[in-house]
Design an enzyme around this catalytic site. Structure first.
Site, PDB file in Angstrom:
ATOM      1  N   PRO A  11       0.842  -1.199   0.000  1.00  0.00           N
ATOM      2  CA  PRO A  11       0.000   0.000   0.000  1.00  0.00           C
ATOM      3  C   PRO A  11       0.878   1.250   0.000  1.00  0.00           C
ATOM      4  O   PRO A  11       1.516   1.568   0.999  1.00  0.00           O
ATOM      5  CB  PRO A  11      -0.817  -0.130   1.289  1.00  0.00           C
ATOM      6  CG  PRO A  11      -0.018  -1.031   2.162  1.00  0.00           C
ATOM      7  CD  PRO A  11       0.736  -1.954   1.268  1.00  0.00           C
ATOM      8  N   VAL A  66       2.000   5.140  -0.009  1.00  0.00           N
ATOM      9  CA  VAL A  66       1.646   6.482   0.433  1.00  0.00           C
ATOM     10  C   VAL A  66       2.771   7.399  -0.033  1.00  0.00           C
ATOM     11  O   VAL A  66       3.953   7.058   0.113  1.00  0.00           O
ATOM     12  CB  VAL A  66       1.494   6.565   1.963  1.00  0.00           C
ATOM     13  CG1 VAL A  66       1.303   8.011   2.404  1.00  0.00           C
ATOM     14  CG2 VAL A  66       0.321   5.726   2.437  1.00  0.00           C
ATOM     15  N   ASP A 110       5.957   2.145   2.041  1.00  0.00           N
ATOM     16  CA  ASP A 110       5.051   1.017   2.250  1.00  0.00           C
ATOM     17  C   ASP A 110       4.340   1.221   3.588  1.00  0.00           C
ATOM     18  O   ASP A 110       4.960   1.131   4.648  1.00  0.00           O
ATOM     19  CB  ASP A 110       5.860  -0.289   2.246  1.00  0.00           C
ATOM     20  CG  ASP A 110       4.982  -1.534   2.325  1.00  0.00           C
ATOM     21  OD1 ASP A 110       3.799  -1.403   2.694  1.00  0.00           O
ATOM     22  OD2 ASP A 110       5.491  -2.632   2.031  1.00  0.00           O
ATOM     23  N   HIS A 111       3.033   1.482   3.519  1.00  0.00           N
ATOM     24  CA  HIS A 111       2.299   1.827   4.731  1.00  0.00           C
ATOM     25  C   HIS A 111       2.071   0.628   5.650  1.00  0.00           C
ATOM     26  O   HIS A 111       1.558   0.790   6.766  1.00  0.00           O
ATOM     27  CB  HIS A 111       0.949   2.453   4.365  1.00  0.00           C
ATOM     28  CG  HIS A 111       0.533   3.560   5.294  1.00  0.00           C
ATOM     29  ND1 HIS A 111       1.009   3.680   6.581  1.00  0.00           N
ATOM     30  CD2 HIS A 111      -0.310   4.604   5.123  1.00  0.00           C
ATOM     31  CE1 HIS A 111       0.470   4.734   7.161  1.00  0.00           C
ATOM     32  NE2 HIS A 111      -0.342   5.330   6.295  1.00  0.00           N
ATOM     33  N   ARG A 112       2.451  -0.576   5.216  1.00  0.00           N
ATOM     34  CA  ARG A 112       2.347  -1.722   6.113  1.00  0.00           C
ATOM     35  C   ARG A 112       3.377  -1.639   7.229  1.00  0.00           C
ATOM     36  O   ARG A 112       3.127  -2.109   8.353  1.00  0.00           O
ATOM     37  CB  ARG A 112       2.548  -3.033   5.333  1.00  0.00           C
ATOM     38  CG  ARG A 112       1.460  -3.354   4.331  1.00  0.00           C
ATOM     39  CD  ARG A 112       1.813  -4.595   3.537  1.00  0.00           C
ATOM     40  NE  ARG A 112       3.043  -4.431   2.775  1.00  0.00           N
ATOM     41  CZ  ARG A 112       3.595  -5.381   2.005  1.00  0.00           C
ATOM     42  NH1 ARG A 112       3.008  -6.575   1.926  1.00  0.00           N
ATOM     43  NH2 ARG A 112       4.704  -5.149   1.347  1.00  0.00           N
TER      44      ARG A 112
END
Length: 475
Positions: free
Chosen positions: A269, A271, A445-447
């Site tokens: 994901p 951002v 990586d928003h994880r």
């Protein structure tokens, strides 16, 4: 294995690194009849990551090049055969057997289906083939050599006229269908591979070769016919745009890049955050460093200081330097920085990286950056130089672009885009003045990177570039 089979050794397409499964033959440096020595480069191949020169591991005379330039070959497939004992072909003719002795019949070539079942591909480079391996039929030798009988390990008997050729075995004849053509199209492996790549069914191809064999030209002709049919409109054929479209096969670096970007975009994901920063002081420092004797002859430019600023930001925020392990459901934090630099080359976009960039001084970083860019432009980047990256910089500013939303390189957590440096009106010390300004964009990586961590990293990079003296106090 016969003496002749022992003479001919096959060099297989090796795994040149990183578990790649295929490579395209870009250029042959040898031809049939050329003498080769152990370690001599015989061809250049392009993998999904880089162009690589392949040295052959034994001496001899080239007997056959199995594939044409431009052909994509699977790892473990023989690409060249070498006669390791060319002098054996000049031995005295073999004597016929004495009266009463049985004549050993040469075994017929195994059908292709049996060949595939018996072959065991050596997936890493080359090696001695197992005794049970079935070999594909060799190309006919020139007439001068064809008349020379095969050397044998048996003791020669008194010379006698050679026996007449035995009639062809009935079972060796190809099975015919109702139209009189072979039930299974006859074509050599490279031609079958070509047909597969072009999406051509060999059943629909009319053979022009001897004994009904389909040639490369036949496959190309069939592909052109299919393409012409696709491009010709049914309702208004007169309006077809002739010569206004080009089709290029997707392969090599471009194919690998496309797949990697799709996987990254739809797995991590993304951002992206942006910041616009006054880099007037940084640009002044770049001019001063170019005159520094310690950096003489090295690549000194704004990208060098952007790289140094990012490394400082990572030192202050080490959790940004990580990767997401989906299989084990773990975040892997790394205590080293392999800094990737996205490079546009004639072969496509590649991302080689500077190993342990965080441990390098500014002159060492400048030297490594110059070598990385030079190697990429010359097309000499190796697969190892493009593996193991932890974070990447992409310099879109060289194309006059202000900013973008870069896609994270697979296996990494973030990528920094460095935009064009432009003279703009800027409020400086309470007054509007012309200042050199750029925009930075950080995708993460928003994880594993939340908004706070990503914002801190981007803010630290901007702060260093706005006041580069922080390199001394923060580094």
């Amino acid at each position: 294995m016969t003496a002749v089979e022992q003479r001919f050794r096959e060099f297989k397409m090796p795994d040149v690194g990183e578990g790649l499964t295929e490579a395209e033959i870009l250029k042959w440096f040898v031809a049939p009849g050329d003498t080769v020595t152990d370690g001599q480069v015989v061809c250049e191949v392009e993998t999904a990551k880089a162009a690589v020169e392949l040295p052959i591991p034994f001496d001899g005379v080239v007997h056959e090049l199995r594939f044409d330039e431009g052909t994509t070959v699977d790892v473990g497939t023989p690409i060249i055969s070498v006669d390791t004992d060319p002098g054996a072909g000049e031995a005295a003719p073999q004597a016929a057997p004495a009266a009463g002795e049985a004549v050993a019949e040469a075994p017929a070539a195994a059908p292709e289906s049996e060949e595939k079942e018996g072959r065991q591909a050596n997936l890493v480079g080359y090696g001695a083939a197992p005794a049970s391996t079935k070999r594909r039929p060799r190309k006919p030798l020139p007439s001068a050599q064809r008349s020379a009988p095969t050397p044998s390990a048996a003791a020669p008997a008194p010379q006698a006229p050679a026996p007449a050729p035995a009639p062809a075995r009935p079972e060796a004849a190809p099975e015919l269908n109702g139209s009189g053509r072979p039930a299974r199209p006859l074509a050599k492996p490279p031609v079958r591979k070509l047909a597969k790549d072009l999406g051509i069914d060999l059943e629909t191809v009319t053979p022009s070769g001897a004994d009904g064999i389909i040639t490369r030209e036949d496959v190309h002709a069939a592909a052109e016919a299919v393409q012409a049919a696709r491009e010709t409109p049914v309702a208004a054929p007169a309006t077809a745009p002739q010569g206004r479209e080009r089709r290029v096969p997707v392969k090599g670096v471009r194919k690998a890049t496309a797949q990697a970007m799709v996987n990254s975009a739809f797995t991590a994901p993304h951002v992206t955050e942006f910041v616009t920063v006054d880099v007037t002081r940084t640009m002044k420092l770049v001019s001063e460093l170019k005159q520094d004797p310690e950096l003489a002859g090295l690549r000194v430019n704004p990208l060098l200081l952007v790289a140094k600023a990012l490394l400082v930001a990572i030192r202050r925020n080490p959790d940004i330097n990580a990767t997401w392990d989906e299989g084990n459901q773990e975040i892997v934090y790394k205590d080293y920085v392999n800094l990737g630099i996205a490079a546009a080359t004639p072969r496509g976009l590649i991302v080689p990286n500077i190993k342990d960039a965080d441990a390098k001084t500014l002159p060492e970083l400048a030297s490594a950056l110059g070598e990385l860019v030079g190697t990429a432009r010359e097309g000499r980047t190796s697969p190892a130089e493009m593996s193991g990256g932890t974070i990447t910089i992409t310099n879109v500013g060289v194309f006059g672009i202000d900013a973008g939303t870069p896609i994270i390189n697979p296996g990494e957590s973030a990528i920094l885009a460095f935009g064009a440096v432009k003279l703009q009106p800027w409020v400086h010390k309470g007054e509007v003045k012309p200042r050199q300004v750029t925009t930075l964009a950080l995708s993460f990586d928003h994880r594993l990177v939340d908004g706070e961590l990503g914002s801190k990293v981007l803010a630290d990079v901007a702060a260093v570039l706005e006041r580069p003296k922080r390199l001394i106090t923060w580094a």
